[in-house]
Motif scaffolding. Sequence first.
Motif, short mmCIF file in Angstrom:
data_model
loop_
_atom_site.label_atom_id
_atom_site.label_comp_id
_atom_site.label_asym_id
_atom_site.label_seq_id
_atom_site.Cartn_x
_atom_site.Cartn_y
_atom_site.Cartn_z
N ILE A 65 0.85 -1.18 0.00
CA ILE A 65 0.00 0.00 0.00
C ILE A 65 0.89 1.23 0.00
N SER A 66 0.64 2.16 -0.92
CA SER A 66 1.44 3.38 -1.02
C SER A 66 0.55 4.60 -0.85
N LYS A 67 1.02 5.56 -0.04
CA LYS A 67 0.36 6.84 0.13
C LYS A 67 1.39 7.93 -0.07
N ASP A 68 0.98 9.17 0.11
CA ASP A 68 1.89 10.28 -0.13
C ASP A 68 3.12 10.24 0.76
N ASP A 69 2.91 9.91 2.04
CA ASP A 69 4.02 9.98 2.99
C ASP A 69 4.36 8.64 3.63
N GLU A 70 3.82 7.54 3.10
CA GLU A 70 4.14 6.25 3.69
C GLU A 70 3.86 5.10 2.73
N ARG A 71 4.48 3.98 3.03
CA ARG A 71 4.24 2.73 2.31
C ARG A 71 4.14 1.60 3.34
N MET A 72 3.45 0.54 2.94
CA MET A 72 3.36 -0.62 3.81
C MET A 72 3.38 -1.88 2.97
N SER A 73 4.19 -2.84 3.38
CA SER A 73 4.29 -4.12 2.70
C SER A 73 3.95 -5.22 3.70
N SER A 74 2.96 -6.04 3.39
CA SER A 74 2.56 -7.12 4.29
C SER A 74 2.93 -8.47 3.69
N LEU A 75 3.13 -9.45 4.54
CA LEU A 75 3.52 -10.77 4.05
C LEU A 75 3.10 -11.85 5.04
N LYS A 76 3.18 -13.08 4.57
CA LYS A 76 2.98 -14.23 5.44
C LYS A 76 4.12 -15.22 5.17
N PHE A 77 4.39 -16.07 6.12
CA PHE A 77 5.50 -17.02 5.98
C PHE A 77 5.14 -18.31 6.70
N TRP A 78 5.76 -19.39 6.27
CA TRP A 78 5.47 -20.68 6.87
C TRP A 78 6.62 -21.65 6.57
N THR A 79 6.69 -22.72 7.34
CA THR A 79 7.69 -23.75 7.10
C THR A 79 7.18 -25.10 7.60
N ASP A 80 7.55 -26.14 6.88
CA ASP A 80 7.20 -27.50 7.26
C ASP A 80 8.38 -28.24 7.88
N HIS A 81 9.48 -27.50 8.12
CA HIS A 81 10.66 -28.15 8.67
C HIS A 81 10.35 -28.69 10.07
N PRO A 82 10.66 -29.95 10.33
CA PRO A 82 10.28 -30.57 11.62
C PRO A 82 10.99 -29.98 12.83
N LEU A 83 12.12 -29.28 12.63
CA LEU A 83 12.84 -28.69 13.75
C LEU A 83 12.45 -27.25 14.02
N SER A 84 11.66 -26.67 13.14
CA SER A 84 11.32 -25.26 13.30
C SER A 84 10.23 -25.07 14.35
N LEU A 85 10.49 -24.20 15.31
CA LEU A 85 9.47 -23.87 16.30
C LEU A 85 8.33 -23.10 15.66
N ILE A 86 8.65 -22.25 14.70
CA ILE A 86 7.63 -21.45 14.02
C ILE A 86 6.95 -22.29 12.94
N LYS A 87 5.64 -22.32 13.00
CA LYS A 87 4.86 -23.05 12.01
C LYS A 87 4.44 -22.13 10.88
N GLU A 88 3.82 -21.02 11.21
CA GLU A 88 3.43 -20.01 10.21
C GLU A 88 3.22 -18.68 10.91
N GLY A 89 3.29 -17.61 10.13
CA GLY A 89 3.10 -16.30 10.71
C GLY A 89 2.82 -15.25 9.65
N SER A 90 2.63 -14.03 10.10
CA SER A 90 2.37 -12.93 9.17
C SER A 90 2.76 -11.62 9.84
N GLY A 91 2.94 -10.60 9.03
CA GLY A 91 3.30 -9.30 9.57
C GLY A 91 3.38 -8.26 8.48
N TYR A 92 3.96 -7.13 8.81
CA TYR A 92 4.09 -6.06 7.82
C TYR A 92 5.33 -5.22 8.11
N TRP A 93 5.79 -4.54 7.07
CA TRP A 93 6.80 -3.50 7.17
C TRP A 93 6.15 -2.19 6.76
#
Length: 302
Positions: A75-103
Amino acid sequence: MKSKPIYVETLIKSDIEKVWEYTQNPDIHEQWDLRFSNIKYLLKENENDPQRFLYTTNIGFGMSLAGKGESKKTISKDDERMSSLKFWTDHPLSLIKEGSGYWKYVITDSGVTFLTQYDYETRFGFVGKLVDKLFRPLMGWATAWSFDCLRLWIEKEIPPSISFIRSILHYVVSFVLAFIWIYQGLVPKILYQEAGELALLKGTGWFQGQEEVFLYTLGAIQIVFGLLFLCFSRKKWLHIINILALVILGFGALMSQGDVFFAPFNPTTLTVAMIGYSVMAMLNIRDLPNAANCKRKRSGRR
């Protein structure tokens, strides 16, 4: 109780296009972000498709965790931008299963406020949630350290590889100074006074009949002083006190039993080495990435 999302914010004195390039270009991003060792964008079938990517994180001993992600929208505006995403992993050792956030990038009079907020779900059930009580603060610290590393790269052209090496040097020096002070306070002054410290103190004639009590007290002070290097090693005053204390203790040893200065690994070598560590630390402190330089709580409309 649900854990709070991770939030990190920093101010970068630059223009938004440069900050955008350093954060959105995967080849540049992977250089400053501790959380990722490699990021690779996947080709899109259609121009309007979300940008998908692969990422890996090295965890040591030749092992790495692999996952996938997707930039959902920008999302872009005159004085700011925002980029959102999601992420996931099937690795058996990873504590994180899936997540999301933004910059988010906000143009201000002083530069660009660059911030992120993200959250994730864990695997391994109750055990995973318990481990996350320790892991989540570490992830927050790694994000904040990375943001400050990015800021130094953009503002002062200090490459992340140099910042990483200097940070390792800083932590090694801090640990060594802490270890020496704690060891010198605990072992020869509290646990094994007869190993030589007591005779050295009696040689001064300053504390007749109270040498043991004084050694216990001095040992406790040294242990506390050593612990300060684990918390305040970025403070120049701590290293200045360290140098002064070493000179005073060395002078006291010389006055009480000067022949110890001719023995192997004598007070001279130890004192000079510890002073050298403090000098190195003070020279290295300037422009060193520090997670504490970033805001960790949301404020206002952010």
